[in-house]
Every structure is written in structure tokens, then in C-alpha cells.
Design a protein around this motif. Structure first.
Motif, PDB file in Angstrom:
ATOM      1  N   LYS A  33       0.825  -1.214   0.000  1.00 21.48           N
ATOM      2  CA  LYS A  33       0.000   0.000   0.000  1.00 21.48           C
ATOM      3  C   LYS A  33       0.861   1.268   0.000  1.00 21.48           C
ATOM      4  O   LYS A  33       0.339   2.371  -0.015  1.00 21.48           O
ATOM      5  CB  LYS A  33      -0.924   0.035   1.219  1.00 21.48           C
ATOM      6  N   CYS A  34       2.186   1.112   0.055  1.00 24.11           N
ATOM      7  CA  CYS A  34       3.104   2.247   0.055  1.00 24.11           C
ATOM      8  C   CYS A  34       3.457   2.633  -1.376  1.00 24.11           C
ATOM      9  O   CYS A  34       3.133   1.926  -2.326  1.00 24.11           O
ATOM     10  CB  CYS A  34       4.375   1.889   0.823  1.00 24.11           C
ATOM     11  N   SER A  35       4.162   3.732  -1.523  1.00 31.01           N
ATOM     12  CA  SER A  35       4.528   4.217  -2.853  1.00 31.01           C
ATOM     13  C   SER A  35       5.634   3.362  -3.474  1.00 31.01           C
ATOM     14  O   SER A  35       6.378   2.665  -2.774  1.00 31.01           O
ATOM     15  CB  SER A  35       5.001   5.668  -2.765  1.00 31.01           C
ATOM     16  N   ASP A  36       5.735   3.440  -4.795  1.00 28.62           N
ATOM     17  CA  ASP A  36       6.796   2.731  -5.512  1.00 28.62           C
ATOM     18  C   ASP A  36       8.167   3.234  -5.071  1.00 28.62           C
ATOM     19  O   ASP A  36       9.111   2.449  -4.960  1.00 28.62           O
ATOM     20  CB  ASP A  36       6.644   2.915  -7.021  1.00 28.62           C
ATOM     21  N   VAL A  37       8.282   4.531  -4.830  1.00 21.14           N
ATOM     22  CA  VAL A  37       9.562   5.109  -4.406  1.00 21.14           C
ATOM     23  C   VAL A  37       9.969   4.538  -3.045  1.00 21.14           C
ATOM     24  O   VAL A  37      11.130   4.190  -2.835  1.00 21.14           O
ATOM     25  CB  VAL A  37       9.484   6.652  -4.356  1.00 21.14           C
ATOM     26  N   ASN A  78      23.437  11.733  -4.913  1.00 20.22           N
ATOM     27  CA  ASN A  78      23.124  10.713  -5.917  1.00 20.22           C
ATOM     28  C   ASN A  78      21.628  10.427  -5.964  1.00 20.22           C
ATOM     29  O   ASN A  78      21.053  10.278  -7.040  1.00 20.22           O
ATOM     30  CB  ASN A  78      23.896   9.420  -5.631  1.00 20.22           C
ATOM     31  N   THR A  79      21.000  10.359  -4.798  1.00 16.27           N
ATOM     32  CA  THR A  79      19.571  10.064  -4.735  1.00 16.27           C
ATOM     33  C   THR A  79      18.751  11.208  -5.306  1.00 16.27           C
ATOM     34  O   THR A  79      17.834  10.990  -6.099  1.00 16.27           O
ATOM     35  CB  THR A  79      19.139   9.783  -3.280  1.00 16.27           C
ATOM     36  N   ILE A  80      19.077  12.430  -4.919  1.00 16.86           N
ATOM     37  CA  ILE A  80      18.281  13.564  -5.389  1.00 16.86           C
ATOM     38  C   ILE A  80      18.473  13.766  -6.890  1.00 16.86           C
ATOM     39  O   ILE A  80      17.525  14.099  -7.606  1.00 16.86           O
ATOM     40  CB  ILE A  80      18.566  14.848  -4.584  1.00 16.86           C
ATOM     41  N   MET A  81      19.678  13.516  -7.390  1.00 19.19           N
ATOM     42  CA  MET A  81      19.882  13.659  -8.831  1.00 19.19           C
ATOM     43  C   MET A  81      19.077  12.616  -9.602  1.00 19.19           C
ATOM     44  O   MET A  81      18.526  12.907 -10.656  1.00 19.19           O
ATOM     45  CB  MET A  81      21.366  13.563  -9.176  1.00 19.19           C
ATOM     46  N   LYS A  82      18.978  11.421  -9.048  1.00 14.80           N
ATOM     47  CA  LYS A  82      18.192  10.372  -9.699  1.00 14.80           C
ATOM     48  C   LYS A  82      16.702  10.723  -9.673  1.00 14.80           C
ATOM     49  O   LYS A  82      16.008  10.619 -10.681  1.00 14.80           O
ATOM     50  CB  LYS A  82      18.434   9.038  -8.996  1.00 14.80           C
ATOM     51  N   LEU A  83      16.198  11.160  -8.524  1.00 12.19           N
ATOM     52  CA  LEU A  83      14.780  11.504  -8.407  1.00 12.19           C
ATOM     53  C   LEU A  83      14.423  12.751  -9.214  1.00 12.19           C
ATOM     54  O   LEU A  83      13.323  12.863  -9.734  1.00 12.19           O
ATOM     55  CB  LEU A  83      14.388  11.701  -6.945  1.00 12.19           C
ATOM     56  N   LEU A 132       8.701  13.313  -0.829  1.00 11.56           N
ATOM     57  CA  LEU A 132       7.982  13.165  -2.096  1.00 11.56           C
ATOM     58  C   LEU A 132       6.493  13.175  -1.776  1.00 11.56           C
ATOM     59  O   LEU A 132       5.973  12.228  -1.196  1.00 11.56           O
ATOM     60  CB  LEU A 132       8.388  11.866  -2.789  1.00 11.56           C
ATOM     61  N   PHE A 133       5.822  14.269  -2.135  1.00 14.86           N
ATOM     62  CA  PHE A 133       4.401  14.444  -1.865  1.00 14.86           C
ATOM     63  C   PHE A 133       3.613  13.911  -3.052  1.00 14.86           C
ATOM     64  O   PHE A 133       3.765  14.394  -4.171  1.00 14.86           O
ATOM     65  CB  PHE A 133       4.074  15.922  -1.634  1.00 14.86           C
TER      66      PHE A 133
END
Length: 154
Positions: A33-37, A78-83, A132-133
Motif C-alpha cells: 500500500k506504500c509508494s513505488d519510491v 546521488n539520490t536527489i539527482m536520480k529523483l 515526495l508528496f
């Protein structure tokens, strides 16, 4: 003395039932039930992932939020650049707080150009945190910024 043992034995099933009730009725959201991210990052080393169902923005508006907190600056970048879909690190200019609309679908291209085809990312460099909203209404979008700016004033 016998009376004390009898009372203890009678209370024991009540305590066991109470513990069982509480452990089964915790307010956790099952992973499906959680997000894909959230599911993508929940077991990633260096990142603490959380999913908040119906986070209250104000008295009448709630929203689902995926929170990612990095353990160090390298993981965060790295994470923020990917997102944020930044392909060239030289193009990324880190700011203290960054807001960006990103497409909801996985390939990074919005199907339409409406607000609700996107999610809103808020990145906080100081806290190494990304929120991530998951937008469903325009009211949620307005409430996010209203809440953010009201907190700045305080």
C-alpha cells in the motif's frame, strides 16, 4: 496467598489478549500500500525510507508522503539527482531547500501537462532529507506551500 495467584492467573489472559490486540492493530501501512519510491529505497544502504499515509497538511487536507533521509552528502546527492532526473551532475546546483514537480510515471515523462500528473519533491540539503508528496488534488499542492511558508514565519 492463594488468592493472589488466582488473581494473577485470571489477569494473565487479559494481558496476553491486550498485547495481541495492540500488535495486530498498529498503524503501519503494509508495503504493497506504500509508494513505488518507498519500496524502491526501503532496503537501500545509506537511506532511511518512510511512508506516511494521510499526513495532515492542515485541518482539512491530508496527503501521502514518502520520506528519504540519506546518511551522508554523497548518498543524498546521488539520490536527489536520480529523483530529479538530473543526468549530468555538473548541471545540478544544490540549494538549501529545493522544490520540483516530477512526473508520476516511471519513465520520467508526464503524460499530460497538468499539475496532478506530477508529484512534488521537497529536498532539504541541511537535513539530507527528501519528501515526495503524492499529489491527488490541487488543494494539497496549495496546502503544502501554505504550510511551508507559515512555518517560515514562525
Amino acid at each position: 496467598m492463594k488468592r493472589r495467584w488466582i488473581i494473577t492467573l485470571l489477569l494473565l489472559p487479559v494481558v496476553v489478549l491486550a498485547v495481541l490486540f495492540l500488535t495486530r492493530n498498529l498503524h503501519t501501512v503494509p508495503p504493497d500500500k506504500c509508494s513505488d519510491v518507498y519500496r524502491q529505497y526501503k532496503d537501500t544502504p545509506g537511506i532511511k525510507a518512510s511512508f506516511i499515509k494521510d499526513y495532515p497538511l492542515n485541518d482539512t487536507t491530508t496527503i501521502d508522503v514518502t520520506m528519504l533521509q540519506a546518511q551522508d552528502t554523497n548518498v543524498w546527492n546521488n539520490t536527489i539527482m536520480k529523483l530529479f532526473h538530473v543526468e549530468n551532475p555538473d548541471e545540478y546546483i544544490p540549494r538549501q531547500i529545493t522544490f520540483l514537480l516530477i512526473p508520476k510515471n516511471a519513465n520520467g515523462k508526464p503524460e499530460n501537462k497538468t499539475l496532478l500528473d506530477h508529484d512534488l519533491i521537497a529536498g532539504d540539503k541541511k537535513e539530507l532529507t527528501i519528501g515526495l508528496f503524492h499529489l491527488e488534488t490541487e488543494k494539497q499542492y496549495d496546502a503544502i506551500f501554505e504550510t511551508y511558508f507559515n512555518n517560515l514565519i514562525k
